[in-house]
Design an enzyme around this catalytic site. Structure first.
Site, PDB file in Angstrom:
ATOM      1  N   GLU A  66       3.412  -6.109   7.401  1.00 34.48           N
ATOM      2  CA  GLU A  66       2.771  -5.147   8.125  1.00 34.48           C
ATOM      3  C   GLU A  66       3.035  -4.798   9.776  1.00 34.48           C
ATOM      4  O   GLU A  66       3.017  -3.996   9.964  1.00 34.48           O
ATOM      5  CB  GLU A  66       1.109  -5.372   7.754  1.00 34.48           C
ATOM      6  CG  GLU A  66       0.496  -5.110   6.652  1.00 34.48           C
ATOM      7  CD  GLU A  66       0.640  -6.366   5.694  1.00 34.48           C
ATOM      8  OE1 GLU A  66      -0.154  -6.139   4.509  1.00 34.48           O
ATOM      9  OE2 GLU A  66       1.313  -7.569   5.972  1.00 34.48           O
ATOM     10  N   GLY A  90      -0.249  -5.192   0.513  1.00 35.89           N
ATOM     11  CA  GLY A  90      -1.525  -5.046  -0.026  1.00 35.89           C
ATOM     12  C   GLY A  90      -1.451  -5.929  -1.310  1.00 35.89           C
ATOM     13  O   GLY A  90      -2.340  -6.265  -1.972  1.00 35.89           O
ATOM     14  N   ALA A 113       0.804  -1.245  -0.191  1.00 39.34           N
ATOM     15  CA  ALA A 113      -0.010  -0.018  -0.144  1.00 39.34           C
ATOM     16  C   ALA A 113       0.720   1.388   0.075  1.00 39.34           C
ATOM     17  O   ALA A 113       2.152   1.059   0.126  1.00 39.34           O
ATOM     18  CB  ALA A 113      -0.813   0.005   1.321  1.00 39.34           C
ATOM     19  N   GLU A 162      -2.016  -9.274  -0.881  1.00 38.36           N
ATOM     20  CA  GLU A 162      -3.472  -9.509  -0.540  1.00 38.36           C
ATOM     21  C   GLU A 162      -4.137  -9.451  -1.871  1.00 38.36           C
ATOM     22  O   GLU A 162      -5.074 -10.208  -2.100  1.00 38.36           O
ATOM     23  CB  GLU A 162      -4.026  -8.653   0.382  1.00 38.36           C
ATOM     24  CG  GLU A 162      -3.316  -8.917   1.818  1.00 38.36           C
ATOM     25  CD  GLU A 162      -3.642  -7.706   2.909  1.00 38.36           C
ATOM     26  OE1 GLU A 162      -4.302  -8.007   3.788  1.00 38.36           O
ATOM     27  OE2 GLU A 162      -3.165  -6.461   2.546  1.00 38.36           O
TER      28      GLU A 162
END
Length: 257
Positions: A132, A109, A63, A112
């Site tokens: 993370e 992300g 992200a 994911e």
């Protein structure tokens, strides 16, 4: 443009186009991806989708962390929910096959995003991870759930708690990716797989996606739902065509009806 799209022979290639930022997911990318998914799922010319990243370094390296600095708990939860609603859950529950062609880093992300796709293929230089914890955070786009479904509790726990990365071959051995290819042939191989799938009955493909998703979540009604969907297939024109083609020893011409 945050995305590039290219429709070829029923296969839509969606390329995240922020190579200078390692294709990091920001609000604009999430919005544009959500819109692109809505378009491809409603467009009858699109039979299947490939999601990939621009360049050879990264699929999506994570992200855009700069967007996190001003968020409190409520804002963080809203960010995660927005991503799930606009992109990640939409991909997972799509009735058309969506695969990830992972070309390089798929972290946070990005991992994911790849895991939300129906399955993944990777280039030899691909790297996967959920780092993370290094930011004092946890995966927020389904990472704790999908990684566990795909590779099992023990290894998912290790990767999420350590923040470590794994390479393409280990990812394949764990079941996170289905195939590993040289980066130069990655998209062509993705197209070959989807061309094969695109030749199958679209309604049967859609029902199969939904039922496999239920199995991955240990849905207690999975067996009953399979029986129901199996029966529904018998009322389709595609079933009549498929059986006739088999008996007549010819290639079926499915219409998605």
């Amino acid at each position: 443009m945050t995305l590039l799209t290219d429709l070829q022979d029923g296969i839509l290639i969606i390329t995240i186009n922020r190579a200078e930022k390692m294709n990091a997911l920001n609000k604009d990318v999430i919005t544009d991806l959500g819109n692109a998914l809505d378009e491809c799922l409603s467009n009858p010319e699109v039979k299947s989708v490939i999601i990939t990243g621009s360049g050879e370094k990264a699929f999506v390296a994570g992200a855009d962390i700069s967007e996190f600095t001003e968020l409190d708990g409520k804002g963080g939860a809203a960010l995660g929910q927005r991503g799930q609603d606009l992109v990640f859950s939409k991909i997972e529950n799509a009735h058309k096959p969506i695969i990830a062609a992972v070309n390089g880093f798929a972290l946070g992300g990005g991992c994911e995003l790849a895991m939300s796709c129906h399955f993944r293929i990777a280039s030899e230089n691909a790297k996967f991870g959920q780092p993370e914890v290094n930011l004092g955070l946890i995966p927020g786009y389904g990472g704790t759930q999908r990684l566990t479904q795909l590779i099992g509790k023990g290894k998912a726990m290790e990767l999420i708690l350590t923040g470590d990365m794994i390479g393409a071959e280990e990812a394949k051995n764990l079941g996170l990716v289905n195939h590993v290819f040289p980066i130069g042939s990655l998209l062509d191989e993705a197209k070959k797989i989807l061309t094969k799938i695109n030749g199958k009955a679209p309604l049967a493909v859609a029902k199969s996606i939904a039922l496999v998703n239920q199995a991955a979540k240990c849905d207690p009604n999975g067996f009953a739902n399979e029986v129901t969907a199996f029966g529904e297939c018998f009322d389709t024109a595609d079933k009549a065509e498929g059986v006739a083609a088999f008996l007549e020893k010819r290639k079926a011409a499915f219409q998605g009806k």
